[in-house]
Write a protein that holds these residues in place. Structure first.
Motif, PDB file in Angstrom:
ATOM      1  N   VAL A 108       0.684  -1.281  -0.104  1.00  0.00           N
ATOM      2  CA  VAL A 108       0.074   0.099  -0.163  1.00  0.00           C
ATOM      3  C   VAL A 108       0.906   1.228   0.043  1.00  0.00           C
ATOM      4  O   VAL A 108       0.553   2.202  -0.577  1.00  0.00           O
ATOM      5  CB  VAL A 108      -0.928  -0.110   1.111  1.00  0.00           C
ATOM      6  CG1 VAL A 108      -1.586   1.446   1.349  1.00  0.00           C
ATOM      7  CG2 VAL A 108      -1.959  -0.896   0.977  1.00  0.00           C
ATOM      8  N   ARG A 109       1.781   1.164   0.668  1.00  0.00           N
ATOM      9  CA  ARG A 109       2.747   2.502   0.897  1.00  0.00           C
ATOM     10  C   ARG A 109       3.427   2.694  -0.507  1.00  0.00           C
ATOM     11  O   ARG A 109       3.389   4.004  -0.948  1.00  0.00           O
ATOM     12  CB  ARG A 109       3.890   2.079   1.904  1.00  0.00           C
ATOM     13  CG  ARG A 109       4.596   3.437   2.223  1.00  0.00           C
ATOM     14  CD  ARG A 109       5.737   3.185   3.422  1.00  0.00           C
ATOM     15  NE  ARG A 109       6.672   2.232   3.209  1.00  0.00           N
ATOM     16  CZ  ARG A 109       8.001   2.416   2.671  1.00  0.00           C
ATOM     17  NH1 ARG A 109       8.318   3.462   1.987  1.00  0.00           N
ATOM     18  NH2 ARG A 109       8.828   1.340   2.518  1.00  0.00           N
ATOM     19  N   PHE A 110       3.901   1.627  -1.178  1.00  0.00           N
ATOM     20  CA  PHE A 110       4.619   1.971  -2.526  1.00  0.00           C
ATOM     21  C   PHE A 110       3.393   2.267  -3.578  1.00  0.00           C
ATOM     22  O   PHE A 110       3.883   3.152  -4.452  1.00  0.00           O
ATOM     23  CB  PHE A 110       5.315   0.769  -2.940  1.00  0.00           C
ATOM     24  CG  PHE A 110       6.603   0.863  -2.211  1.00  0.00           C
ATOM     25  CD1 PHE A 110       7.717   1.494  -2.737  1.00  0.00           C
ATOM     26  CD2 PHE A 110       6.901   0.117  -1.233  1.00  0.00           C
ATOM     27  CE1 PHE A 110       8.986   1.604  -2.306  1.00  0.00           C
ATOM     28  CE2 PHE A 110       8.348  -0.076  -0.577  1.00  0.00           C
ATOM     29  CZ  PHE A 110       9.291   0.895  -1.273  1.00  0.00           C
ATOM     30  N   TYR A 111       2.279   1.641  -3.458  1.00  0.00           N
ATOM     31  CA  TYR A 111       1.180   1.916  -4.303  1.00  0.00           C
ATOM     32  C   TYR A 111       0.772   3.428  -4.290  1.00  0.00           C
ATOM     33  O   TYR A 111       0.688   4.050  -5.142  1.00  0.00           O
ATOM     34  CB  TYR A 111       0.086   0.869  -4.116  1.00  0.00           C
ATOM     35  CG  TYR A 111      -1.141   1.157  -5.087  1.00  0.00           C
ATOM     36  CD1 TYR A 111      -1.317   0.869  -6.103  1.00  0.00           C
ATOM     37  CD2 TYR A 111      -2.271   1.902  -4.446  1.00  0.00           C
ATOM     38  CE1 TYR A 111      -2.283   1.222  -7.104  1.00  0.00           C
ATOM     39  CE2 TYR A 111      -3.438   2.274  -5.228  1.00  0.00           C
ATOM     40  CZ  TYR A 111      -3.364   1.918  -6.543  1.00  0.00           C
ATOM     41  OH  TYR A 111      -4.494   2.153  -7.503  1.00  0.00           O
ATOM     42  N   ARG A 112       0.611   3.801  -2.994  1.00  0.00           N
ATOM     43  CA  ARG A 112       0.136   5.271  -2.852  1.00  0.00           C
ATOM     44  C   ARG A 112       1.277   6.382  -3.460  1.00  0.00           C
ATOM     45  O   ARG A 112       0.989   7.250  -3.812  1.00  0.00           O
ATOM     46  CB  ARG A 112      -0.081   5.418  -1.125  1.00  0.00           C
ATOM     47  CG  ARG A 112      -1.607   5.013  -0.985  1.00  0.00           C
ATOM     48  CD  ARG A 112      -1.842   5.011   0.681  1.00  0.00           C
ATOM     49  NE  ARG A 112      -3.278   4.725   0.643  1.00  0.00           N
ATOM     50  CZ  ARG A 112      -3.905   4.705   1.855  1.00  0.00           C
ATOM     51  NH1 ARG A 112      -2.980   5.205   2.982  1.00  0.00           N
ATOM     52  NH2 ARG A 112      -5.088   4.316   1.997  1.00  0.00           N
ATOM     53  N   ALA A 113       2.508   5.950  -3.107  1.00  0.00           N
ATOM     54  CA  ALA A 113       3.862   6.640  -3.540  1.00  0.00           C
ATOM     55  C   ALA A 113       3.681   6.747  -5.064  1.00  0.00           C
ATOM     56  O   ALA A 113       3.816   8.027  -5.833  1.00  0.00           O
ATOM     57  CB  ALA A 113       4.966   6.207  -3.050  1.00  0.00           C
ATOM     58  N   SER A 114       3.310   5.513  -5.683  1.00  0.00           N
ATOM     59  CA  SER A 114       3.170   5.681  -7.138  1.00  0.00           C
ATOM     60  C   SER A 114       2.079   6.686  -7.737  1.00  0.00           C
ATOM     61  O   SER A 114       2.066   7.464  -8.630  1.00  0.00           O
ATOM     62  CB  SER A 114       3.076   4.442  -7.975  1.00  0.00           C
ATOM     63  OG  SER A 114       1.797   3.830  -7.548  1.00  0.00           O
ATOM     64  N   LEU A 115       1.127   6.867  -6.958  1.00  0.00           N
ATOM     65  CA  LEU A 115       0.017   7.449  -7.324  1.00  0.00           C
ATOM     66  C   LEU A 115       0.260   8.930  -7.279  1.00  0.00           C
ATOM     67  O   LEU A 115      -0.266   9.878  -7.750  1.00  0.00           O
ATOM     68  CB  LEU A 115      -1.360   7.254  -6.412  1.00  0.00           C
ATOM     69  CG  LEU A 115      -2.056   5.739  -6.688  1.00  0.00           C
ATOM     70  CD1 LEU A 115      -2.947   5.769  -5.641  1.00  0.00           C
ATOM     71  CD2 LEU A 115      -2.431   5.718  -8.260  1.00  0.00           C
ATOM     72  N   ARG A 116       1.057   9.448  -6.263  1.00  0.00           N
ATOM     73  CA  ARG A 116       1.532  10.742  -5.997  1.00  0.00           C
ATOM     74  C   ARG A 116       2.642  11.156  -6.869  1.00  0.00           C
ATOM     75  O   ARG A 116       2.743  12.397  -7.021  1.00  0.00           O
ATOM     76  CB  ARG A 116       1.920  10.840  -4.515  1.00  0.00           C
ATOM     77  CG  ARG A 116       1.040  10.866  -3.666  1.00  0.00           C
ATOM     78  CD  ARG A 116       1.526  11.516  -2.019  1.00  0.00           C
ATOM     79  NE  ARG A 116       2.552  10.325  -1.324  1.00  0.00           N
ATOM     80  CZ  ARG A 116       2.294   9.284  -0.779  1.00  0.00           C
ATOM     81  NH1 ARG A 116       1.193   8.807  -0.491  1.00  0.00           N
ATOM     82  NH2 ARG A 116       3.316   8.708  -0.478  1.00  0.00           N
ATOM     83  N   ALA A 117       3.534  10.251  -7.434  1.00  0.00           N
ATOM     84  CA  ALA A 117       4.606  10.445  -8.323  1.00  0.00           C
ATOM     85  C   ALA A 117       3.959  11.163  -9.336  1.00  0.00           C
ATOM     86  O   ALA A 117       2.863  10.857 -10.040  1.00  0.00           O
ATOM     87  CB  ALA A 117       5.237   9.281  -8.625  1.00  0.00           C
TER      88      ALA A 117
END
Length: 139
Positions: A108-117
């Motif tokens: 989830v942490r990496f997924y959310r980071a990818s959405l913010r990128a």
């Protein structure tokens, strides 16, 4: 004589089974916890992946609101599907996928980071997921 009060008035929901439709497979479980003073409890929501038994469930995280907990469960569902599709596109077999699966909270942490990128070279969802570190002890 009819009473205007019903026992359901005292009912407090404590667990939610998250599914995309009424007939769909569940993807998460949210449980409400109240800590401290019973008159002014500190409310938290624990989010876990869905499995038929609690032994098969994995912690996604703790949230302060039901809305945030539901968003975390949904993000895990989306992240797991995206990660699985990423590996399947590279013809990764199911056994290798299972061995490489990151913990739910990390996913989830990496997924959310990818959405913010920002969209651009090397920052789309697929490339962020491809660079995701693998947990220690897993190939």
């Amino acid at each position: 004589m009819s009473a205007s009060w019903h026992p359901v008035a005292n009912a407090q929901p404590t667990e939610w089974l998250m599914r995309q439709s009424s007939t769909g497979t569940p993807y998460g479980v949210i449980r409400r916890f109240a800590f401290g003073d019973p008159n002014r409890p500190d409310i938290w929501f624990r989010v876990v992946t869905w499995a038929p038994t609690s032994e098969g469930r994995e912690l996604i995280g703790w949230c302060r609101t039901l809305e945030a907990a539901a968003a975390a469960a949904w993000d895990h569902r989306c992240a797991a599907e995206s990660w699985r599709h990423h590996l399947a596109a590279r013809r990764t077999d199911a056994g290798t996928m299972a061995a490489r699966r990151p913990p739910a909270a990390e996913l989830v942490r990496f997924y959310r980071a990818s959405l913010r990128a920002k969209r651009g070279a090397g920052t789309d969802r697929e490339s962020v997921l491809a660079r995701m570190p693998q947990p220690a002890g897993r190939p």
